[in-house]
Motif scaffolding. Structure first.
Motif, PDB file in Angstrom:
ATOM      1  N   PHE A  29      69.865  58.457  -7.694  1.00 44.51           N
ATOM      2  CA  PHE A  29      68.505  58.402  -7.739  1.00 44.51           C
ATOM      3  C   PHE A  29      68.260  59.926  -8.102  1.00 44.51           C
ATOM      4  N   SER A  30      68.443  60.835  -7.366  1.00 42.91           N
ATOM      5  CA  SER A  30      67.750  62.184  -7.142  1.00 42.91           C
ATOM      6  C   SER A  30      68.293  62.715  -8.600  1.00 42.91           C
ATOM      7  N   SER A  31      69.028  62.355  -9.103  1.00 40.78           N
ATOM      8  CA  SER A  31      69.717  63.084 -10.405  1.00 40.78           C
ATOM      9  C   SER A  31      69.137  62.392 -11.755  1.00 40.78           C
ATOM     10  N   TYR A  32      68.502  61.393 -11.737  1.00 42.86           N
ATOM     11  CA  TYR A  32      67.816  61.004 -12.791  1.00 42.86           C
ATOM     12  C   TYR A  32      66.320  61.628 -12.887  1.00 42.86           C
ATOM     13  N   THR A  33      65.960  61.589 -14.236  1.00 37.96           N
ATOM     14  CA  THR A  33      64.521  61.811 -14.533  1.00 37.96           C
ATOM     15  C   THR A  33      63.697  60.592 -14.366  1.00 37.96           C
ATOM     16  N   ILE A  34      62.662  60.369 -14.037  1.00 45.49           N
ATOM     17  CA  ILE A  34      61.983  58.936 -13.901  1.00 45.49           C
ATOM     18  C   ILE A  34      60.825  58.882 -14.681  1.00 45.49           C
ATOM     19  N   ASN A  35      60.864  58.196 -15.527  1.00 51.33           N
ATOM     20  CA  ASN A  35      59.579  58.025 -16.529  1.00 51.33           C
ATOM     21  C   ASN A  35      58.813  56.874 -16.359  1.00 51.33           C
ATOM     22  N   TRP A  36      57.680  56.923 -16.562  1.00 57.47           N
ATOM     23  CA  TRP A  36      56.630  55.428 -16.557  1.00 57.47           C
ATOM     24  C   TRP A  36      56.080  55.226 -17.967  1.00 57.47           C
ATOM     25  N   PHE A  37      56.271  54.304 -18.523  1.00 60.25           N
ATOM     26  CA  PHE A  37      55.929  53.744 -19.643  1.00 60.25           C
ATOM     27  C   PHE A  37      54.897  52.483 -19.541  1.00 60.25           C
ATOM     28  N   ARG A  38      54.037  52.170 -20.447  1.00 58.25           N
ATOM     29  CA  ARG A  38      53.102  50.918 -20.495  1.00 58.25           C
ATOM     30  C   ARG A  38      52.975  50.388 -21.999  1.00 58.25           C
ATOM     31  N   LYS A  43      50.627  46.272 -28.921  1.00 62.24           N
ATOM     32  CA  LYS A  43      50.711  47.636 -28.946  1.00 62.24           C
ATOM     33  C   LYS A  43      52.256  48.139 -28.654  1.00 62.24           C
ATOM     34  N   GLU A  44      52.753  49.095 -29.324  1.00 68.11           N
ATOM     35  CA  GLU A  44      53.971  49.630 -28.931  1.00 68.11           C
ATOM     36  C   GLU A  44      54.132  50.216 -27.413  1.00 68.11           C
ATOM     37  N   ARG A  45      55.333  50.212 -26.975  1.00 67.39           N
ATOM     38  CA  ARG A  45      55.313  50.791 -25.580  1.00 67.39           C
ATOM     39  C   ARG A  45      54.928  52.296 -25.467  1.00 67.39           C
ATOM     40  N   GLU A  46      54.113  53.080 -24.838  1.00 71.60           N
ATOM     41  CA  GLU A  46      53.972  54.239 -24.986  1.00 71.60           C
ATOM     42  C   GLU A  46      54.290  55.049 -23.464  1.00 71.60           C
ATOM     43  N   PHE A  47      54.506  56.234 -23.716  1.00 66.75           N
ATOM     44  CA  PHE A  47      54.894  57.151 -22.435  1.00 66.75           C
ATOM     45  C   PHE A  47      53.508  57.467 -21.700  1.00 66.75           C
ATOM     46  N   VAL A  48      53.688  57.494 -20.315  1.00 60.18           N
ATOM     47  CA  VAL A  48      52.640  57.692 -19.489  1.00 60.18           C
ATOM     48  C   VAL A  48      52.899  58.996 -18.865  1.00 60.18           C
ATOM     49  N   ALA A  49      53.954  59.260 -18.055  1.00 57.36           N
ATOM     50  CA  ALA A  49      54.331  60.203 -17.244  1.00 57.36           C
ATOM     51  C   ALA A  49      55.876  60.284 -16.842  1.00 57.36           C
ATOM     52  N   THR A  50      56.293  61.470 -16.544  1.00 59.26           N
ATOM     53  CA  THR A  50      57.745  61.737 -16.150  1.00 59.26           C
ATOM     54  C   THR A  50      57.705  62.799 -15.029  1.00 59.26           C
ATOM     55  N   TYR A  59      52.395  64.695 -17.918  1.00 62.31           N
ATOM     56  CA  TYR A  59      51.490  63.344 -18.200  1.00 62.31           C
ATOM     57  C   TYR A  59      51.370  63.501 -19.823  1.00 62.31           C
ATOM     58  N   SER A  60      50.881  62.382 -20.301  1.00 61.38           N
ATOM     59  CA  SER A  60      50.277  61.927 -21.501  1.00 61.38           C
ATOM     60  C   SER A  60      48.907  62.304 -21.195  1.00 61.38           C
ATOM     61  N   ALA A  61      48.087  62.727 -22.442  1.00 57.81           N
ATOM     62  CA  ALA A  61      46.841  63.171 -22.440  1.00 57.81           C
ATOM     63  C   ALA A  61      45.748  62.197 -21.976  1.00 57.81           C
ATOM     64  N   SER A  62      46.106  60.830 -22.240  1.00 62.56           N
ATOM     65  CA  SER A  62      45.147  59.903 -21.881  1.00 62.56           C
ATOM     66  C   SER A  62      45.136  59.504 -20.473  1.00 62.56           C
ATOM     67  N   VAL A  63      46.111  59.947 -19.484  1.00 61.56           N
ATOM     68  CA  VAL A  63      46.042  59.742 -18.286  1.00 61.56           C
ATOM     69  C   VAL A  63      46.085  61.038 -17.407  1.00 61.56           C
ATOM     70  N   LYS A  64      46.172  62.109 -17.915  1.00 65.74           N
ATOM     71  CA  LYS A  64      46.063  63.360 -17.333  1.00 65.74           C
ATOM     72  C   LYS A  64      44.929  63.488 -16.463  1.00 65.74           C
ATOM     73  N   THR A  68      49.109  60.233 -11.221  1.00 62.32           N
ATOM     74  CA  THR A  68      49.964  61.205 -10.457  1.00 62.32           C
ATOM     75  C   THR A  68      51.397  60.605 -10.240  1.00 62.32           C
ATOM     76  N   ILE A  69      52.281  61.184 -10.898  1.00 62.00           N
ATOM     77  CA  ILE A  69      53.718  60.633 -10.695  1.00 62.00           C
ATOM     78  C   ILE A  69      54.341  61.522  -9.424  1.00 62.00           C
TER      79      ILE A  69
END
Length: 115
Positions: A29-38, A43-50, A59-64, A68-69
Protein backbone atom coordinates in the motif's frame (compact mmCIF):
# COMPACT_ATOMS: atom_id res chain seq x y z
CA UNK A 1 -3.24 -7.02 -6.71
CA UNK A 2 -4.80 -4.40 -4.45
CA UNK A 3 -8.40 -4.40 -3.28
CA UNK A 4 -9.92 -1.15 -2.05
CA UNK A 5 -13.01 -0.67 0.09
CA UNK A 6 -14.45 2.79 0.64
CA UNK A 7 -16.65 3.69 3.60
CA UNK A 8 -17.94 6.72 5.47
CA UNK A 9 -20.39 8.11 2.97
CA UNK A 10 -23.88 9.20 3.89
CA UNK A 11 -26.39 12.03 4.01
CA UNK A 12 -25.31 15.33 5.52
CA UNK A 13 -26.66 18.86 5.53
CA UNK A 14 -24.85 21.63 3.72
CA UNK A 15 -22.02 22.96 5.85
CA UNK A 16 -21.50 19.61 7.51
CA UNK A 17 -18.58 17.21 7.45
CA UNK A 18 -17.86 13.62 6.55
CA UNK A 19 -14.70 11.52 6.58
CA UNK A 20 -14.31 8.88 3.94
CA UNK A 21 -11.99 5.93 4.38
CA UNK A 22 -10.32 3.76 1.78
CA UNK A 23 -9.04 0.49 3.22
CA UNK A 24 -6.60 -1.49 1.10
CA UNK A 25 -5.49 -5.08 1.06
CA UNK A 26 -2.00 -6.15 0.10
CA UNK A 27 1.46 -5.45 1.55
CA UNK A 28 2.52 -2.71 -0.86
CA UNK A 29 0.00 0.00 0.00
CA UNK A 30 2.71 2.48 0.92
CA UNK A 31 4.16 2.41 -2.58
CA UNK A 32 0.92 3.51 -4.25
CA UNK A 33 -0.34 6.97 -4.96
CA UNK A 34 -3.89 7.23 -3.64
CA UNK A 35 -6.42 9.30 -5.52
CA UNK A 36 -10.00 10.23 -4.76
CA UNK A 37 -12.45 10.79 -7.60
CA UNK A 38 -16.16 11.48 -7.62
CA UNK A 39 -18.99 11.05 -10.07
CA UNK A 40 -22.26 12.93 -9.86
CA UNK A 41 -25.37 11.70 -11.69
CA UNK A 42 -25.14 12.44 -15.39
CA UNK A 43 -21.57 13.71 -15.13
CA UNK A 44 -18.16 12.29 -15.84
CA UNK A 45 -15.93 11.06 -13.07
CA UNK A 46 -13.74 13.91 -11.84
CA UNK A 47 -10.53 14.13 -9.87
CA UNK A 48 -10.80 15.31 -6.26
CA UNK A 49 -7.47 14.82 -4.49
CA UNK A 50 -4.26 12.83 -4.55
CA UNK A 51 -1.59 11.87 -2.02
CA UNK A 52 1.77 10.37 -2.79
CA UNK A 53 3.68 7.79 -0.80
CA UNK A 54 5.52 10.56 1.04
CA UNK A 55 2.34 12.39 1.97
CA UNK A 56 2.48 15.17 -0.59
CA UNK A 57 -1.05 16.16 -1.53
CA UNK A 58 -2.81 18.01 -4.31
CA UNK A 59 -6.46 19.05 -4.66
CA UNK A 60 -8.87 20.11 -7.35
CA UNK A 61 -9.83 23.76 -7.21
CA UNK A 62 -13.41 22.92 -6.28
CA UNK A 63 -12.44 21.23 -2.99
CA UNK A 64 -9.20 22.96 -2.05
CA UNK A 65 -9.32 24.43 1.45
CA UNK A 66 -12.38 22.31 2.32
CA UNK A 67 -11.15 18.73 1.85
CA UNK A 68 -8.04 17.09 3.31
CA UNK A 69 -6.53 13.87 2.03
CA UNK A 70 -4.32 11.78 4.29
CA UNK A 71 -2.98 8.26 4.61
CA UNK A 72 -1.86 5.87 7.31
CA UNK A 73 0.46 3.38 5.67
CA UNK A 74 0.63 1.21 8.79
CA UNK A 75 -3.16 0.76 8.63
CA UNK A 76 -3.16 0.57 4.83
CA UNK A 77 -5.90 3.18 4.82
CA UNK A 78 -6.39 6.53 3.15
CA UNK A 79 -8.84 9.19 4.22
CA UNK A 80 -10.71 12.12 2.76
CA UNK A 81 -11.88 14.61 5.36
CA UNK A 82 -14.61 16.73 3.83
CA UNK A 83 -15.67 19.94 5.57
CA UNK A 84 -18.04 22.75 4.61
CA UNK A 85 -19.88 20.40 2.32
CA UNK A 86 -22.05 21.83 -0.44
CA UNK A 87 -24.95 20.29 -2.39
CA UNK A 88 -22.69 20.21 -5.45
CA UNK A 89 -20.39 17.81 -3.60
CA UNK A 90 -23.12 15.16 -3.92
CA UNK A 91 -21.63 12.21 -5.81
CA UNK A 92 -20.31 8.70 -5.53
CA UNK A 93 -16.76 8.94 -4.25
CA UNK A 94 -14.15 6.45 -5.41
CA UNK A 95 -10.62 5.84 -4.26
CA UNK A 96 -7.94 4.65 -6.64
CA UNK A 97 -4.51 3.19 -5.93
CA UNK A 98 -2.07 3.83 -8.75
CA UNK A 99 1.53 2.99 -9.50
CA UNK A 100 3.73 2.55 -12.52
CA UNK A 101 2.38 -0.94 -13.12
CA UNK A 102 -1.34 -0.29 -12.88
CA UNK A 103 -4.25 1.10 -10.95
CA UNK A 104 -7.08 -0.28 -8.85
CA UNK A 105 -10.49 1.13 -7.96
CA UNK A 106 -12.83 0.70 -5.04
CA UNK A 107 -16.58 0.22 -5.42
CA UNK A 108 -17.44 3.75 -4.31
CA UNK A 109 -19.39 5.31 -1.47
CA UNK A 110 -22.34 7.67 -1.86
CA UNK A 111 -22.18 11.17 -0.42
CA UNK A 112 -25.37 13.22 -0.46
CA UNK A 113 -25.41 16.82 0.72
CA UNK A 114 -28.82 18.36 1.30
CA UNK A 115 -29.46 22.08 1.04
Amino acid sequence: QVQLVESGGGLVQAGGSLRLSCAASGPTFSSYTINWFRQAPGKEREFVATIGWSGSAYYSASVKDRFTISRDNAKRTAYLQMNSLKPEDTAVYYCQASSGVGSYWGQGTQVTVSS
